[in-house]
Design a protein around this motif. Structure first.
Motif: not given
Length: 350
Positions: A123-151
């Motif tokens: 149960t300790r494995l579930q939780g938030p990710n860490q995202w780099p402040d220096a590259l804010p565009e990484l979060k929305p991009l990878l979440l879209e990637w995750q959604e597309q590859l999950t599908d």
């Protein structure tokens, strides 16, 4: 394109044929059956992931690794009890040996569960990710990637269900509920800056399916039945797909999880890849399919490895792998889980 199961090649499958006319669908499913049963690896073309998104993910990955070290260490994995974030070269282990790669691990976004000694360790494995402040565009991009590859992975699982003569939703427990997927963005530095040829040591993937995007540099190798290593060279417009141990378990070995490794690239180069690992929700139990007699007769059983027990509980399998691969995170956040007794909360598959 027909699949080849020659020991010296990895088949190429066109997924667009699965949704084409009935004859093309039947032919694709036969190619998928042969590739997954006899090889365990294949290239997937015709997958429908936009090339523009692929290009953006590779570009952003390069941008991340080009950041100053302090910017990357801002999200160092050792600070996350959920095993998310950045690892410097040599921080992750495969079978006790250091892998010479730097990487960032991004899991499914979900709130952390309460930490309670009476709850299973996974149960300790579930939780938030860490995202780099220096590259804010990484979060929305990878979440879209995750959604597309999950599908895409879910569609593949439905194709596997058809191959196995099961209902389309035979693997629903894998993709229903709170997901447990993992993205690894990985950079392998050239050999002049490493201690060994081991980019990643020989292993099988611990989940269900892996979809790997390769940039340009070769390095992935697949073990053939005769013990030789086959190069899985990058092919534009494809993913490398391989069967994980849990899908092998679910099919009693009819589908094959195959040993593979990554060798360090030559001096003066590096290798970039983006891996997506499809996992079941942490609280899911791996389904054991009741195969038709003619399929069951061809099932080779699950590979047994005393050093790598398999568990029917998805979370226990994930926890086992993370504790073993990231001892620094385990020592800092989960020292109470490192005893043999605590790590065997769920009896291994037998």
């Amino acid at each position: 394109m027909s699949a080849s199961v020659d020991a010296q090649s990895i088949p190429v499958l066109d997924f667009s044929r699965y949704d084409a006319d009935p004859a093309s669908r039947v032919a694709f499913l036969e190619e998928l059956r042969l590739a997954a049963r006899d090889v365990g690896f294949f290239y997937l073309a015709g997958h429908g992931i936009p090339q523009s998104l692929i290009d953006d993910v590779l570009h952003a990955s390069r941008q991340f690794f080009a950041l100053p070290e302090e910017a990357k260490l801002q999200i160092e994995m050792v600070n996350s009890p959920h095993f998310r974030g950045y690892n410097r070269v040599g921080q992750e282990l495969t079978k006790g040996q250091r892998d010479w790669r730097e990487q960032i691990d991004i899991g499914s976004e979900a709130p952390a569960l309460p930490r309670d000694k009476d709850l299973p360790g996974w149960t300790r494995l579930q939780g938030p990710n860490q995202w780099p402040d220096a590259l804010p565009e990484l979060k929305p991009l990878l979440l879209e990637w995750q959604e597309q590859l999950t599908d895409l992975s879910t569609r593949l699982l439905k194709a596997f269900a058809a191959v196995l003569e099961q209902d389309e939703d035979a693997f629903e427990t894998i993709y229903a509920g709170t997901p447990n997927h993992l993205i690894k963005i990985i950079r392998y530095p050239g050999r002049d800056s490493t201690e060994s040829e081991q980019g990643v040591g020989a292993h099988k993937d611990s989940g269900f399916l892996t979809l790997l995007l390769q940039e340009k540099q070769r390095g992935l190798q697949v073990e053939a039945a005769d013990g030789e290593w086959i190069d899985a060279e990058p092919r534009a417009g494809t993913f490398v797909v391989n069967i994980g141990e849990l899908l092998e378990m679910a099919t009693d070995g009819y589908l094959k999880a195959t040993v593979h490794r990554v060798v360090t690239p030559p001096a003066g180069t590096d290798r970039l890849s983006v891996a997506f690992f499809l996992g079941a929700p942490f609280d899911a139990e791996i389904p054991l399919l009741d195969l038709a007699p003619h399929l069951k007769a061809q099932a080779n059983g699950v590979t047994r490895d005393p050093q790598n027990p398999l568990y029917r509980n998805s979370g226990q399998n994930a926890l086992k792998s993370r504790l073993r691969s990231h001892p620094d995170v385990a020592r800092r956040h989960h020292a109470d889980l490192l005893s043999t007794q605590a790590r065997a909360e769920v009896a291994p598959f037998a």
